[in-house]
Write an enzyme that holds these catalytic residues in place. Structure first.
Site, PDB file in Angstrom:
ATOM      1  N   ILE A 107     -34.158 -17.548  19.890  1.00  0.00           N
ATOM      2  CA  ILE A 107     -33.502 -16.432  19.207  1.00  0.00           C
ATOM      3  C   ILE A 107     -31.997 -16.578  19.369  1.00  0.00           C
ATOM      4  O   ILE A 107     -31.508 -16.906  20.454  1.00  0.00           O
ATOM      5  CB  ILE A 107     -33.962 -15.079  19.791  1.00  0.00           C
ATOM      6  CG1 ILE A 107     -35.378 -14.763  19.299  1.00  0.00           C
ATOM      7  CG2 ILE A 107     -33.031 -13.953  19.387  1.00  0.00           C
ATOM      8  CD1 ILE A 107     -35.843 -13.379  19.654  1.00  0.00           C
ATOM      9  N   CYS A 108     -31.275 -16.342  18.297  1.00  0.00           N
ATOM     10  CA  CYS A 108     -29.815 -16.391  18.345  1.00  0.00           C
ATOM     11  C   CYS A 108     -29.313 -15.414  19.403  1.00  0.00           C
ATOM     12  O   CYS A 108     -29.674 -14.227  19.387  1.00  0.00           O
ATOM     13  CB  CYS A 108     -29.242 -16.037  16.978  1.00  0.00           C
ATOM     14  SG  CYS A 108     -27.442 -16.015  16.914  1.00  0.00           S
TER      15      CYS A 108
END
Length: 222
Positions: free
Chosen positions: A92-93
């Site tokens: 996930i960013c």
């Protein structure tokens, strides 16, 4: 043999894990990858009802740094995901996650909210972001994004069956809170040895009026 003294980060994670097991976050199931390692958590995520992810069973790992909470954890999906804020390597960013000093409970709630409400301003997967915006702006008439998600959700059913997990598909099932039974009493014994005083439960009283933020951006079009 005396047990090895725990670090401050291990103590913090022990408290957080115990809290999540006693009062689970809706839509999640938490276990340790290895009972002896508090820095690596395995997460099972249930897709929220009334969204494209309804009925989905997604697995992920949270890896906490040694200096937690001063450095943020990493969140990586083990399940294949097509999402604006998830890289192709399934991380996930970090810009989409809350600050590192917030507890894992908040991180988990942020992740499930992100499934329903992607942040398209700083996408990790540009193609998925463009596709999502087309689906959203067309009010579901452009079905390419929705079809990909549905296929991924369908593919997770075999994994749920293999793990013996019944995935909640209604709000009533999704919002029920049950205490997760401990499979290993050693964690509780270790916890009791470390903390003789009563734990302040004030943080456990969270508002649960809504199981999750129901936003039209993630709802399926009829």
């Amino acid at each position: 043999m005396a047990q090895q003294q725990m670090t401050s980060s291990q103590k913090a994670l022990m408290l957080e894990l115990k809290s999540l097991q006693e009062e689970p976050v809706e839509g999640f199931r938490i276990t340790l990858v290895d009972e002896s390692d508090l820095y690596n958590w395995e997460v099972a995520i249930f897709g929220p009802p009334n969204t494209l992810y309804e009925g989905g069973y997604f697995k992920a790992h949270i890896k906490f740094p040694i200096d937690y909470p001063y450095s943020p954890p990493t969140f990586r999906f083990l399940t294949k995901m097509w999402h604006p804020n998830i890289y192709e390597v399934r991380d996930i960013c970090s810009d989409s996650l809350p600050p590192s000093f917030l507890p894992p409970r908040t991180i988990l709630l942020s992740v499930i909210s992100l499934l329903n409400e992607p942040n398209t301003f700083s996408p990790a997967n540009v193609d998925a972001s463009v596709m999502f915006r087309k689906w959203r702006d067309s009010k579901g008439k452009d079905k390419e994004y929705a079809e990909i998600i549905r296929k991924q959700v369908s593919a997770t059913k075999a994994e749920a069956e293999k793990d013996g997990v019944k995935v909640p598909t209604t709000l009533a099932e999704y919002c029920i809170k049950t205490k997760v039974p401990s499979t290993d009493n050693s964690s509780d014994l270790l916890y009791d040895d470390l903390y003789d005083d009563d734990i302040d439960d004030e943080d456990e009283e969270e508002e649960d009026a809504d199981c999750y933020d129901d936003d039209d951006s993630g709802n399926e079009e009829s």
